[in-house]
Structure formats: structure tokens, C-alpha cells
Scaffold this active site. Sequence first.
Site, PDB file in Angstrom:
ATOM      1  N   GLU A 103      34.920 -57.004  58.906  1.00  0.00           N
ATOM      2  CA  GLU A 103      33.756 -57.071  58.007  1.00  0.00           C
ATOM      3  C   GLU A 103      32.473 -57.227  58.823  1.00  0.00           C
ATOM      4  O   GLU A 103      32.509 -57.622  59.982  1.00  0.00           O
ATOM      5  CB  GLU A 103      33.906 -58.302  57.092  1.00  0.00           C
ATOM      6  CG  GLU A 103      34.243 -57.972  55.646  1.00  0.00           C
ATOM      7  CD  GLU A 103      33.055 -57.432  54.854  1.00  0.00           C
ATOM      8  OE1 GLU A 103      32.172 -56.770  55.421  1.00  0.00           O
ATOM      9  OE2 GLU A 103      33.018 -57.684  53.640  1.00  0.00           O
ATOM     10  N   ASP A 104      31.345 -56.952  58.168  1.00  0.00           N
ATOM     11  CA  ASP A 104      30.063 -57.114  58.855  1.00  0.00           C
ATOM     12  C   ASP A 104      29.524 -58.539  58.749  1.00  0.00           C
ATOM     13  O   ASP A 104      29.122 -59.135  59.738  1.00  0.00           O
ATOM     14  CB  ASP A 104      29.024 -56.107  58.329  1.00  0.00           C
ATOM     15  CG  ASP A 104      28.828 -56.160  56.806  1.00  0.00           C
ATOM     16  OD1 ASP A 104      29.571 -56.890  56.114  1.00  0.00           O
ATOM     17  OD2 ASP A 104      27.938 -55.454  56.298  1.00  0.00           O
ATOM     18  N   ASP A 107      28.584 -63.699  53.326  1.00  0.00           N
ATOM     19  CA  ASP A 107      27.481 -64.432  52.701  1.00  0.00           C
ATOM     20  C   ASP A 107      28.088 -65.349  51.646  1.00  0.00           C
ATOM     21  O   ASP A 107      28.423 -66.499  51.928  1.00  0.00           O
ATOM     22  CB  ASP A 107      26.483 -63.432  52.126  1.00  0.00           C
ATOM     23  CG  ASP A 107      25.238 -64.094  51.571  1.00  0.00           C
ATOM     24  OD1 ASP A 107      25.100 -65.315  51.719  1.00  0.00           O
ATOM     25  OD2 ASP A 107      24.402 -63.390  50.972  1.00  0.00           O
ATOM     26  N   PHE A 156      17.889 -62.758  55.439  1.00  0.00           N
ATOM     27  CA  PHE A 156      18.437 -61.414  55.280  1.00  0.00           C
ATOM     28  C   PHE A 156      18.283 -60.641  56.589  1.00  0.00           C
ATOM     29  O   PHE A 156      17.186 -60.461  57.087  1.00  0.00           O
ATOM     30  CB  PHE A 156      17.760 -60.679  54.125  1.00  0.00           C
ATOM     31  CG  PHE A 156      18.588 -59.532  53.640  1.00  0.00           C
ATOM     32  CD1 PHE A 156      19.650 -59.752  52.772  1.00  0.00           C
ATOM     33  CD2 PHE A 156      18.351 -58.240  54.092  1.00  0.00           C
ATOM     34  CE1 PHE A 156      20.458 -58.700  52.355  1.00  0.00           C
ATOM     35  CE2 PHE A 156      19.146 -57.184  53.673  1.00  0.00           C
ATOM     36  CZ  PHE A 156      20.203 -57.420  52.799  1.00  0.00           C
ATOM     37  N   ARG A 169      20.330 -49.541  59.239  1.00  0.00           N
ATOM     38  CA  ARG A 169      21.656 -49.684  59.856  1.00  0.00           C
ATOM     39  C   ARG A 169      21.655 -49.282  61.318  1.00  0.00           C
ATOM     40  O   ARG A 169      22.426 -49.811  62.116  1.00  0.00           O
ATOM     41  CB  ARG A 169      22.668 -48.775  59.150  1.00  0.00           C
ATOM     42  CG  ARG A 169      23.038 -49.199  57.751  1.00  0.00           C
ATOM     43  CD  ARG A 169      24.254 -48.406  57.293  1.00  0.00           C
ATOM     44  NE  ARG A 169      24.419 -48.377  55.855  1.00  0.00           N
ATOM     45  CZ  ARG A 169      24.967 -49.346  55.120  1.00  0.00           C
ATOM     46  NH1 ARG A 169      25.398 -50.438  55.712  1.00  0.00           N
ATOM     47  NH2 ARG A 169      25.070 -49.242  53.818  1.00  0.00           N
TER      48      ARG A 169
END
Length: 184
Positions: A103-104, A107, A156, A169
Site C-alpha cells: 500500500e502507499d 490514513d 496531506f 503522482r
Amino acid sequence: MKITNEKLDIDRILYTPEQIAERVDEIARTLADRYGGERPVMACVLKGASFFYIDLCRSMRSHIEMDFIAVSSYGSKSKSSGVVRLIKDLDTDIEGKHVILVEDIIDSGLTLKYLIELFSSRKPASVTTVSFLKKTDCGKQAAQADIFGFEIPNEFVVGYGLDYAGYYRNLPYIGVLKPECYAE
Ligand code: IMP
Ligand code: MG
């Protein structure tokens, strides 16, 4: 939203390409040690984990299978909707196999929770979760990664695969997006 130069929208850089490469190598070594002679399926969660996943797979010196899954939980907003939608499933049948879920960022942890439940229902030999980033509020997270790259503040971030509304990205570093560049 008008983007003329993506770099101008970045408040500050959290991790440089060099720091990222070093950490990715460490994680690859940890995984290679852990899996020894096994041949795990490495599952990339598109699109955010794509850069991390490719770098990680390239650093692994053992046999792996590569596969991709796509989910959406964010739409174009900067806060999780809490509803996870499966957009593209794995091609591989993971029953009886060792799976490494890549996963990136974690959160709320809702996306990861959804994916762990989905994968577990297919009776794999094991599931290890790896996330490049996790936000510091981990007490409240619905699921946590077994291995993660960096812990970051609750801001963020974009770059190295992470987007806001589809953009940023391709930045080679992890940067904090200026709040004026995104709508809550
Ligand atoms: P969660 O379900 O709240 O844990 O959110 C996980 C997903 O939301 C990640 O896979 C990302 O795609 C996205 N996300 C969460 N925080 C950020 C961020 O700071 N920048 C970019 N994407 C994020
Ligand atoms: Mg995303």
C-alpha cells in the site's frame, strides 16, 4: 484547479528520492529475509503504491509473483469517504499462497482493513501488509501495516505515487501539499 508547475504547490519536502531509495532497500531486505525460499505474491494497490511497489520488487533478490489490485476510497477529495470500492481485482488465485500486500499510505486504515478482509476470505497461507507511509494518528486506525516505510504527520502528502485529484503522482519525492491547493 489550475496547475502550471507542480513544484510550486509543495509546501515542503518530507523525503527526498535518496532517502526513499535507502528505506525501500531496507524493506526489501527485511522481506527477503522473512520469506526465505518462499515465493510470495506481491500485490500492488493501484495507483498510489505503484512507484513504491516497482522499486520494492526490483530490490527483491528472491522469486516473487507480481499482481495488481485497484480500489478507490477517496474520489477526488482529501478525506476518506470510508466506502471502499473494488475497481480491479487480482488475476492470481492466492489460495494457499503467501501474499505481501503493498500500500502507499495508511490514513484511517479503512482501505487496508477492506483489503485484509478480502484477501483473508480467499484462504492464503499468510498475508503481510507493507505500507510506504503511515500517518501518526495510528491509535484510531482501523488496521495497521506490519511493515511501513515512514511515519508522517497528519498532513496531506503527494508524490512518489501519491496524488491529489489525480495529480502530483510523478513527483520523485514525498511533499506536503499546500492546503490552498486542495479543497477539504
Ligand atoms: P485510508 O483508507 O483512510 O487509510 O486511506 C488510504 C488511501 O487514501 C490511500 O491508499 C491513499 O490513496 C489515500 N490517502 C490517504 N492519505 C493521503 C495523503 O496524505 N495523500 C494522498 N493520498 C492519501
Ligand atoms: Mg489515492
